[in-house]
Design an enzyme around this catalytic site. Structure first.
Site, PDB file in Angstrom:
ATOM      1  N   GLU A  45      46.970  31.942 -83.361  1.00  0.00           N
ATOM      2  CA  GLU A  45      46.882  33.407 -83.399  1.00  0.00           C
ATOM      3  C   GLU A  45      45.561  33.731 -84.088  1.00  0.00           C
ATOM      4  O   GLU A  45      45.443  33.603 -85.308  1.00  0.00           O
ATOM      5  CB  GLU A  45      48.069  34.014 -84.151  1.00  0.00           C
ATOM      6  CG  GLU A  45      49.414  33.787 -83.487  1.00  0.00           C
ATOM      7  CD  GLU A  45      49.514  34.406 -82.107  1.00  0.00           C
ATOM      8  OE1 GLU A  45      48.767  35.365 -81.825  1.00  0.00           O
ATOM      9  OE2 GLU A  45      50.328  33.932 -81.305  1.00  0.00           O
TER      10      GLU A  45
ATOM     11  N   CYS B   1      43.874  41.686 -87.465  1.00  0.00           N
ATOM     12  CA  CYS B   1      43.286  41.305 -86.180  1.00  0.00           C
ATOM     13  C   CYS B   1      43.558  42.333 -85.097  1.00  0.00           C
ATOM     14  O   CYS B   1      42.917  42.294 -84.038  1.00  0.00           O
ATOM     15  CB  CYS B   1      43.775  39.919 -85.761  1.00  0.00           C
ATOM     16  SG  CYS B   1      45.547  39.711 -85.849  1.00  0.00           S
TER      17      CYS B   1
ATOM     18  N   ASN C  18      45.587  37.999 -95.019  1.00  0.00           N
ATOM     19  CA  ASN C  18      45.658  39.450 -94.839  1.00  0.00           C
ATOM     20  C   ASN C  18      47.077  40.005 -94.836  1.00  0.00           C
ATOM     21  O   ASN C  18      47.300  41.153 -95.212  1.00  0.00           O
ATOM     22  CB  ASN C  18      44.904  39.886 -93.577  1.00  0.00           C
ATOM     23  CG  ASN C  18      45.374  39.185 -92.328  1.00  0.00           C
ATOM     24  OD1 ASN C  18      45.764  38.024 -92.349  1.00  0.00           O
ATOM     25  ND2 ASN C  18      45.338  39.893 -91.208  1.00  0.00           N
TER      26      ASN C  18
END
Length: 484
Positions: free
Chosen positions: A255, A290, A160
């Site tokens: 993460e 996220c 992303n």
């Protein structure tokens, strides 16, 4: 994977122990918006992967003791080179990832800063002196406390943010003197390979870095290789936790996902601002972040005024070809991802949720979507939707709002729109998240600050100095017989 076809340009090389190399196998990269092939990249052989790992292991001590100016100069070179080629690099990000050009330009700018801050941290990563004569038994003694790289790092990055999240693996490792093997997402390897190209132009020692577009099977082997004692992973929760489970004796930094909540409090006076920020950052990167806004918790005292403003702001967003500089919402990374988002939206509506905007799919694109009255066990509420979807819930005061934020398996960041300093400090104390953004959306991130989550959102922190701490361990030298 396929053999290189004669009519295609030379495949982009992999970087093995700092050197560009070709390979027999290649991987095709496709534009998410129109499905056209944009490039082929080399997939390293088992022999090339082995040489990369062996070189990283051999470089462990030499790289630890490389002068700070050498590491800083390499990081500065990458930062300056990216700035000089910003337009080209932004177009590359848009081509491989599908994010609108306006957001790709922002990503390049952030990456320029990420490498610049890493260069600064490399210069000041000095440790500290600790006098020990605070106790009579240690008169004349002083400890030199320094952090030393644990060893080579396997850095696994997602699709992303194909440039800047790779940078958050590479830059702190180099700054700390840790050899790094960077593994980009197979769908978006071009930006990572560009970083390899720029690093290859520097004076870093052999083995200090490799960039390998390997497949899943090779990645599992790398995760379990004892010569790579540190694994830093950004991506989905199930994959991240499986990595930690498969490497229990390693330092693993994760993460992972989130389902970011934005709380609009009754005292917040600028409803237009909040609506525009939430609309934008629920849909930027097509929601594939996220820390994108997913859950919107608005106090009942302002809900009747706020929700129409939110719908107006969402409907005003421009979707389409991500190469158009006016487009704000592009496609998802592929059609399968868009089909999943569409199915989650339909599931929520079937369960009683109300569709207030969007909900339509065209290929890999999903129109910006707003839902309300969604059951809290629906996937669009409880899971990470990773798409352009906002779910609105009207709350009965702060207790209810904060309870809803915390009623989640995730805990990355939350945004709280308030002007009340007491509410701000209460949010910091009560919300089970890694970061609280007061007066803005949870999507704010400064690349130098500590960044990470709690619960299902991860383990450890990014942000250059914080990541350097995760990649290193304290070691001491005690000096004796000193006059302090």
């Amino acid at each position: 994977m396929n053999a290189t076809e004669p009519h295609l340009p030379t495949p982009r090389p992999v970087y093995v122990a700092g050197r560009a190399e070709q390979s027999e196998q290649t991987l095709s990269v496709y534009h998410p918006y129109d499905g056209n092939e944009i490039a082929t990249v080399c997939v390293p052989s088992d022999e090339q992967v082995e040489r990369a790992v062996a070189a990283a292991a051999a470089a462990t001590h030499p790289f630890r003791t490389t002068p700070a100016h050498v590491r800083a100069a390499a990081l500065d070179h990458v930062s300056r080179s990216l700035a000089a080629r910003a337009d080209e690099v932004a177009e590359m990000i848009t081509a491989e990832n599908g994010k609108p050009l306006k957001w790709a330009i922002v990503e390049v700018s952030r990456c320029v800063s990420t490498f610049r801050w890493a260069a600064e941290e490399a210069r000041r990563f000095s440790g500290e002196l600790q006098r020990l004569d605070t106790d009579p038994s240690a008169e004349g003694r002083m400890a030199v406390v320094r952090r030393v790289a644990r060893g080579p790092v396997l850095g696994i990055a997602p699709f992303n943010f194909p440039l800047n999240l790779v940078a958050h693996k590479i830059a702190p490792a180099i700054a700390a003197g840790a050899p790094i093997i960077a593994k980009p997402a197979p769908r978006t390897p071009l930006s990572a390979l560009l970083l390899g190209e720029l690093l290859a132009q520097t004076d870093l020692p052999e083995g200090a870095f490799s960039v390998l577009a390997v497949g899943n099977e090779q990645t599992i082997e790398l995760v379990q290789d004892p010569r790579l004692p540190v694994v830093s992973f950004t991506g989905s929760g199930p994959v991240g936790w499986s990595i930690m489970d498969s490497a229990p004796r390693k330092q693993v930094v994760l993460e992972l996902g989130g389902n970011g909540a934005a709380v609009v409090c009754a005292d917040w006076p600028e409803l237009d601002f909040a609506a525009k920020r939430i609309a934008t950052f629920g849909n930027y990167q097509a929601g594939q972040s996220c820390i994108a806004v997913q859950r919107v918790l608005v106090d009942k005292a302002v809900a009747d005024r706020f929700v129409p403003k939110l719908l107006d702001a969402v409907n005003a967003l421009r979707s389409g070809d991500p190469h158009d500089p006016e487009v704000e919402v592009g496609p998802l990374v592929d059609e399968a991802a868009a089909e999943r988002v569409e199915s989650w939206v339909n599931e929520a509506v079937s369960a009683g949720g109300k569709l207030l905007a969007g909900g339509k799919r065209d290929g890999a694109s999903v129109s910006p979507t707003v839902l309300s009255e969604v059951p809290h066990d629906s996937k669009v509420w409880a899971e990470e939707v990773f798409g352009p979807v906002l779910v609105v819930s009207v709350t009965d005061g702060l207790d209810d709002a904060f309870d809803q934020v915390n009623d989640s398996q995730y805990g990355l960041q939350a945004g709280v729109f308030t002007r009340d300093v007491q509410v701000a400090f209460r949010a910091r104390a009560e919300l089970d998240v890694g970061g609280v953004i007061v007066g803005d959306v949870p999507s704010f991130r400064a690349d130098q600050m500590p960044y990470g989550g709690v619960k299902g959102s991860g383990w450890g922190r990014e942000g250059i100095r914080s990541a350097m701490n995760d990649l290193t361990e304290e070691r001491i030298m005690v000096l004796t017989g000193l006059e302090l």
